[in-house]
Design an enzyme around this catalytic site. Sequence first.
Site, PDB file in Angstrom:
ATOM      1  N   LEU A  27      44.000  36.582  25.319  1.00 16.80           N
ATOM      2  CA  LEU A  27      42.597  36.323  25.645  1.00 16.80           C
ATOM      3  C   LEU A  27      41.946  37.525  26.300  1.00 16.80           C
ATOM      4  CD1 LEU A  27      42.966  32.711  27.111  1.00 16.80           C
ATOM      5  CD2 LEU A  27      42.145  33.344  24.826  1.00 16.80           C
ATOM      6  N   LYS A  31      43.036  41.702  28.272  1.00 17.99           N
ATOM      7  CA  LYS A  31      44.009  42.660  28.793  1.00 17.99           C
ATOM      8  C   LYS A  31      43.407  43.377  29.991  1.00 17.99           C
ATOM      9  CE  LYS A  31      46.357  43.427  24.388  1.00 17.99           C
ATOM     10  NZ  LYS A  31      46.858  44.425  23.403  1.00 17.99           N
ATOM     11  N   ASP A  39      32.065  39.417  44.780  1.00 23.80           N
ATOM     12  CA  ASP A  39      32.087  40.214  43.549  1.00 23.80           C
ATOM     13  C   ASP A  39      31.551  39.411  42.363  1.00 23.80           C
ATOM     14  OD1 ASP A  39      32.490  42.572  42.158  1.00 23.80           O
ATOM     15  OD2 ASP A  39      34.569  42.113  41.662  1.00 23.80           O
TER      16      ASP A  39
END
Length: 344
Positions: free
Chosen positions: A83, A85, A200
Amino acid sequence: MAQKENAYPWPYGRQTAQPGLNTLPQRVLRKEPVTPSALVLMSRSNAQPTAAPGQKVVENSSGTPNIPKRSFTIDDFEIGRPLGKGKFGNVYLAREKKSHFIVALKVLFKSQIEKEGVEHQLRREIEIQAHLQHPNILRLYNYFYDRRRIYLILEYAPRGELYKELQKSRTFDEQRTATIMEELADALTYCHAKKVIHRDIKPENLLLGLRGELKIADFGWSVHAPSLRRKTMCGTLDYLPPEMIEGRTHNEKVDLWCIGVLCYELLVGNPPFESASHNETYRRIVKVDLKFPPSVPLGAQDFIYKLLKHNPSERLPLAQVSAHPWVRTHSRRVLPPSAPQSVP
């Protein structure tokens, strides 16, 4: 070395979860649905509940029956396509063999994590995310590890990153943007009530569920701070608030700034303070050099202006984010179906 679960992969002292509000924000009428298969993933632990993340999440007092406990290993899963990397490992579509429950399995390499010195960041991500249950926060069901790798069993978000959808469409319309704002505000209200600051928020850290519902992910930079005051520089450059650039103490209001930046980027296609150099970006953020193209509606401009304030205390509170006229007019938020009361 045998695979283990629910003991941290590095020799840190264990911490219990800090007390927080157990109720969800008012606009979320129910918790995220918990399926029988999800209960299996959450309940396999070797110790008592309330100790470490990944341990029993659903209490017996809720009416769910006891489920036999055992640790996970990689052999419990059928591994599918990748899904995503990353620097520290990969994420795979996976299926738990006994329940056939579909998950996202995040596989991290210890060597890379140790090399970069981010063990504490990972431990923090596990500890925080495992204790959060909200329809707009990606679930961390459990984790386990072996000698070389750490495995996080995560909720699968079928529609992937918000960032990729934004790249395809370039900008979002008012309805989709306002819906995301309401979902985000609701999830952050829940986090802040538990003294968790994300720090974040950005398109790359937001995933989309089957119906397009928002899922906050990647709590690596988040912090469980009972005082809600920190002084650590973190987060993404274009989303950094003035107080962090200036090295001042910050609190949960950094997330309000991020909401404003995100809203601008979704409507315009790029962050509001994006510049050719880092120094110029810093300068524009500190001065709040905010300029809108004519395509941004006045209601959205007002919403963003009220969030992007240099003084954190002047930023629009989370409760008023969802109540803002522009959000109320355009949001089409869909709540998840009711959770099952017990396991058949």
